[in-house]
Motif scaffolding. Sequence first.
Motif, PDB file in Angstrom:
ATOM      1  N   LEU A  93       0.858  -1.234  -0.053  1.00  0.00           N
ATOM      2  CA  LEU A  93       0.012  -0.054  -0.010  1.00  0.00           C
ATOM      3  C   LEU A  93       0.869   1.298  -0.043  1.00  0.00           C
ATOM      4  CD1 LEU A  93      -3.094  -1.026   2.312  1.00  0.00           C
ATOM      5  CD2 LEU A  93      -3.212  -0.357   0.081  1.00  0.00           C
ATOM      6  N   GLU A  94       1.864   1.352   0.680  1.00  0.00           N
ATOM      7  CA  GLU A  94       2.688   2.396   0.502  1.00  0.00           C
ATOM      8  C   GLU A  94       3.324   2.681  -0.705  1.00  0.00           C
ATOM      9  OE1 GLU A  94       5.521   1.295   3.955  1.00  0.00           O
ATOM     10  OE2 GLU A  94       3.975   2.239   5.433  1.00  0.00           O
ATOM     11  N   ARG A  95       3.902   1.413  -1.238  1.00  0.00           N
ATOM     12  CA  ARG A  95       4.424   1.496  -2.562  1.00  0.00           C
ATOM     13  C   ARG A  95       3.253   2.160  -3.637  1.00  0.00           C
ATOM     14  NH1 ARG A  95       7.576  -2.790  -1.081  1.00  0.00           N
ATOM     15  NH2 ARG A  95       6.201  -4.336  -1.386  1.00  0.00           N
ATOM     16  N   ALA A  96       2.165   1.870  -3.202  1.00  0.00           N
ATOM     17  CA  ALA A  96       1.028   2.349  -4.265  1.00  0.00           C
ATOM     18  C   ALA A  96       0.686   3.749  -4.069  1.00  0.00           C
ATOM     19  CB  ALA A  96      -0.007   1.333  -3.997  1.00  0.00           C
ATOM     20  N   GLN A  97       0.724   3.933  -2.769  1.00  0.00           N
ATOM     21  CA  GLN A  97       0.877   5.515  -2.466  1.00  0.00           C
ATOM     22  C   GLN A  97       1.826   6.281  -3.260  1.00  0.00           C
ATOM     23  OE1 GLN A  97       1.268   6.440   1.625  1.00  0.00           O
ATOM     24  NE2 GLN A  97      -0.498   8.398   1.499  1.00  0.00           N
ATOM     25  N   GLN A  98       3.024   5.905  -3.165  1.00  0.00           N
ATOM     26  CA  GLN A  98       4.330   6.603  -3.777  1.00  0.00           C
ATOM     27  C   GLN A  98       3.878   6.742  -5.378  1.00  0.00           C
ATOM     28  OE1 GLN A  98       7.523   4.444  -2.558  1.00  0.00           O
ATOM     29  NE2 GLN A  98       7.872   5.349  -0.852  1.00  0.00           N
ATOM     30  N   GLN A  99       3.297   5.585  -5.912  1.00  0.00           N
ATOM     31  CA  GLN A  99       3.134   5.355  -7.243  1.00  0.00           C
ATOM     32  C   GLN A  99       1.978   6.366  -7.782  1.00  0.00           C
ATOM     33  OE1 GLN A  99       5.034   4.017  -9.499  1.00  0.00           O
ATOM     34  NE2 GLN A  99       6.383   3.542  -8.056  1.00  0.00           N
ATOM     35  N   ILE A 100       1.101   6.421  -6.997  1.00  0.00           N
ATOM     36  CA  ILE A 100      -0.167   7.398  -7.153  1.00  0.00           C
ATOM     37  C   ILE A 100       0.271   8.797  -7.232  1.00  0.00           C
ATOM     38  CG2 ILE A 100      -2.110   8.400  -6.131  1.00  0.00           C
ATOM     39  CD1 ILE A 100      -2.765   5.685  -5.163  1.00  0.00           C
ATOM     40  N   THR A 104       1.496   8.779 -13.903  1.00  0.00           N
ATOM     41  CA  THR A 104       0.731   9.771 -15.056  1.00  0.00           C
ATOM     42  C   THR A 104      -0.445   8.856 -15.580  1.00  0.00           C
ATOM     43  OG1 THR A 104       2.175   8.907 -16.577  1.00  0.00           O
ATOM     44  CG2 THR A 104       2.677  10.884 -15.585  1.00  0.00           C
ATOM     45  N   GLU A 105      -0.219   7.539 -15.627  1.00  0.00           N
ATOM     46  CA  GLU A 105      -1.231   6.622 -16.185  1.00  0.00           C
ATOM     47  C   GLU A 105      -2.271   5.923 -14.961  1.00  0.00           C
ATOM     48  OE1 GLU A 105      -1.579   2.737 -18.937  1.00  0.00           O
ATOM     49  OE2 GLU A 105       0.066   4.146 -19.176  1.00  0.00           O
ATOM     50  N   LEU A 106      -3.486   6.415 -14.948  1.00  0.00           N
ATOM     51  CA  LEU A 106      -4.438   5.782 -14.005  1.00  0.00           C
ATOM     52  C   LEU A 106      -4.531   4.059 -14.141  1.00  0.00           C
ATOM     53  CD1 LEU A 106      -6.273   6.703 -11.601  1.00  0.00           C
ATOM     54  CD2 LEU A 106      -8.151   6.963 -13.148  1.00  0.00           C
ATOM     55  N   ALA A 107      -4.610   3.649 -15.033  1.00  0.00           N
ATOM     56  CA  ALA A 107      -5.034   2.308 -15.378  1.00  0.00           C
ATOM     57  C   ALA A 107      -3.903   1.204 -14.502  1.00  0.00           C
ATOM     58  CB  ALA A 107      -4.955   1.855 -16.677  1.00  0.00           C
ATOM     59  N   ALA A 108      -2.476   1.805 -14.614  1.00  0.00           N
ATOM     60  CA  ALA A 108      -1.414   1.180 -13.849  1.00  0.00           C
ATOM     61  C   ALA A 108      -1.504   1.187 -12.387  1.00  0.00           C
ATOM     62  CB  ALA A 108      -0.061   1.874 -14.213  1.00  0.00           C
ATOM     63  N   VAL A 109      -2.023   2.358 -11.889  1.00  0.00           N
ATOM     64  CA  VAL A 109      -2.333   2.521 -10.398  1.00  0.00           C
ATOM     65  C   VAL A 109      -3.564   1.694  -9.943  1.00  0.00           C
ATOM     66  CG1 VAL A 109      -3.134   4.318  -8.615  1.00  0.00           C
ATOM     67  CG2 VAL A 109      -1.329   4.928 -10.205  1.00  0.00           C
ATOM     68  N   LYS A 110      -4.708   1.481 -10.853  1.00  0.00           N
ATOM     69  CA  LYS A 110      -5.795   0.932 -10.466  1.00  0.00           C
ATOM     70  C   LYS A 110      -5.302  -0.748 -10.586  1.00  0.00           C
ATOM     71  CE  LYS A 110     -10.518  -0.587 -12.445  1.00  0.00           C
ATOM     72  NZ  LYS A 110     -10.247  -1.721 -12.042  1.00  0.00           N
ATOM     73  N   GLU A 111      -4.650  -1.120 -11.536  1.00  0.00           N
ATOM     74  CA  GLU A 111      -3.948  -2.406 -11.492  1.00  0.00           C
ATOM     75  C   GLU A 111      -3.360  -3.071 -10.129  1.00  0.00           C
ATOM     76  OE1 GLU A 111      -1.335  -5.305 -14.010  1.00  0.00           O
ATOM     77  OE2 GLU A 111      -2.217  -3.592 -15.159  1.00  0.00           O
ATOM     78  N   GLY A 112      -2.444  -1.867  -9.660  1.00  0.00           N
ATOM     79  CA  GLY A 112      -1.550  -2.092  -8.575  1.00  0.00           C
ATOM     80  C   GLY A 112      -2.490  -2.418  -7.233  1.00  0.00           C
ATOM     81  N   VAL A 113      -3.335  -1.565  -7.381  1.00  0.00           N
ATOM     82  CA  VAL A 113      -4.316  -1.457  -6.212  1.00  0.00           C
ATOM     83  C   VAL A 113      -5.134  -2.834  -6.039  1.00  0.00           C
ATOM     84  CG1 VAL A 113      -6.524  -0.363  -4.886  1.00  0.00           C
ATOM     85  CG2 VAL A 113      -4.452   1.013  -5.950  1.00  0.00           C
ATOM     86  N   ASP A 114      -5.759  -3.232  -7.456  1.00  0.00           N
ATOM     87  CA  ASP A 114      -6.189  -4.493  -7.300  1.00  0.00           C
ATOM     88  C   ASP A 114      -5.441  -5.619  -7.035  1.00  0.00           C
ATOM     89  OD1 ASP A 114      -8.553  -3.278  -8.319  1.00  0.00           O
ATOM     90  OD2 ASP A 114      -8.249  -3.533 -10.395  1.00  0.00           O
ATOM     91  N   LEU A 115      -4.191  -5.629  -7.199  1.00  0.00           N
ATOM     92  CA  LEU A 115      -3.344  -6.619  -6.904  1.00  0.00           C
ATOM     93  C   LEU A 115      -3.092  -6.879  -5.506  1.00  0.00           C
ATOM     94  CD1 LEU A 115      -0.585  -6.417  -9.682  1.00  0.00           C
ATOM     95  CD2 LEU A 115      -2.131  -8.379  -9.410  1.00  0.00           C
ATOM     96  N   ILE A 116      -3.149  -5.603  -4.848  1.00  0.00           N
ATOM     97  CA  ILE A 116      -2.859  -5.357  -3.442  1.00  0.00           C
ATOM     98  C   ILE A 116      -4.168  -6.107  -2.558  1.00  0.00           C
ATOM     99  CG2 ILE A 116      -2.689  -4.006  -1.349  1.00  0.00           C
ATOM    100  CD1 ILE A 116      -1.243  -2.232  -3.342  1.00  0.00           C
ATOM    101  N   ILE A 117      -5.262  -5.727  -3.075  1.00  0.00           N
ATOM    102  CA  ILE A 117      -6.601  -6.351  -2.581  1.00  0.00           C
ATOM    103  C   ILE A 117      -6.732  -7.613  -3.001  1.00  0.00           C
ATOM    104  CG2 ILE A 117      -9.259  -6.161  -2.807  1.00  0.00           C
ATOM    105  CD1 ILE A 117      -8.944  -3.142  -3.572  1.00  0.00           C
ATOM    106  N   ASP A 118      -6.017  -8.286  -3.953  1.00  0.00           N
ATOM    107  CA  ASP A 118      -6.365  -9.764  -4.179  1.00  0.00           C
ATOM    108  C   ASP A 118      -5.346 -10.412  -3.082  1.00  0.00           C
ATOM    109  OD1 ASP A 118      -8.182  -9.533  -6.258  1.00  0.00           O
ATOM    110  OD2 ASP A 118      -6.524  -9.762  -7.700  1.00  0.00           O
TER     111      ASP A 118
END
Length: 185
Positions: A93-100, A104-118
């Motif tokens: 989650l901390e890495r995802a926060q840094q990436q957010i 520049t691309e929202l789809a990559a962030v969404k995919e990362g968050v989905d992986l964390i939730i899974d």
Amino acid sequence: MKENKEIKIEDPEEEKKQTDEVSTEPADKETSQEDKSELDIANEKIAELNDKYLRQVAEFDNYRRRVMKEKAELILNGGEKVLTALLPVIDDLERAQQQINQATELAAVKEGVDLIIDKFMKYLKSQGVEPIDTKDKDFDVNYHEAVTMIPSLNEEQKGKVVDCINKGYTLNDKVIRFAKVVVAN
């Protein structure tokens, strides 16, 4: 003529008393010695049982203290395993926060968050936590908490869950959080 012989008839109870007095004196001395030895044996047995009892009480007291200490330690550190397993999820989650912040691309962030939730849901499932399915299910007070009721559009929808506001979860088939739902009326 006949001679008169005197026949002496004694009282049988008196004779018995005399025989008892004569015969009991030595028996009393023997009995008192036997009583003393029996008394000594009984006292030894009492001392042995008392010692055994005191040891059992002390052993139980030590056991009780040990169990209380173990319980206190378990309460204090019981969640350690769960929390240790959650640390990688927090790292993600901390890495995802840094990436957010840099993305520049929202789809990559969404995919990362989905992986964390899974990843997190897999961990919960491995611990016996399952989400309560609410989609198109009949309202069940054992699993659902009705937040609100709305009029149904048709007869088939009556008493069914229309929307889920908060997911519910079970832990080894025991509800740990009821699903908050909207029910058709």
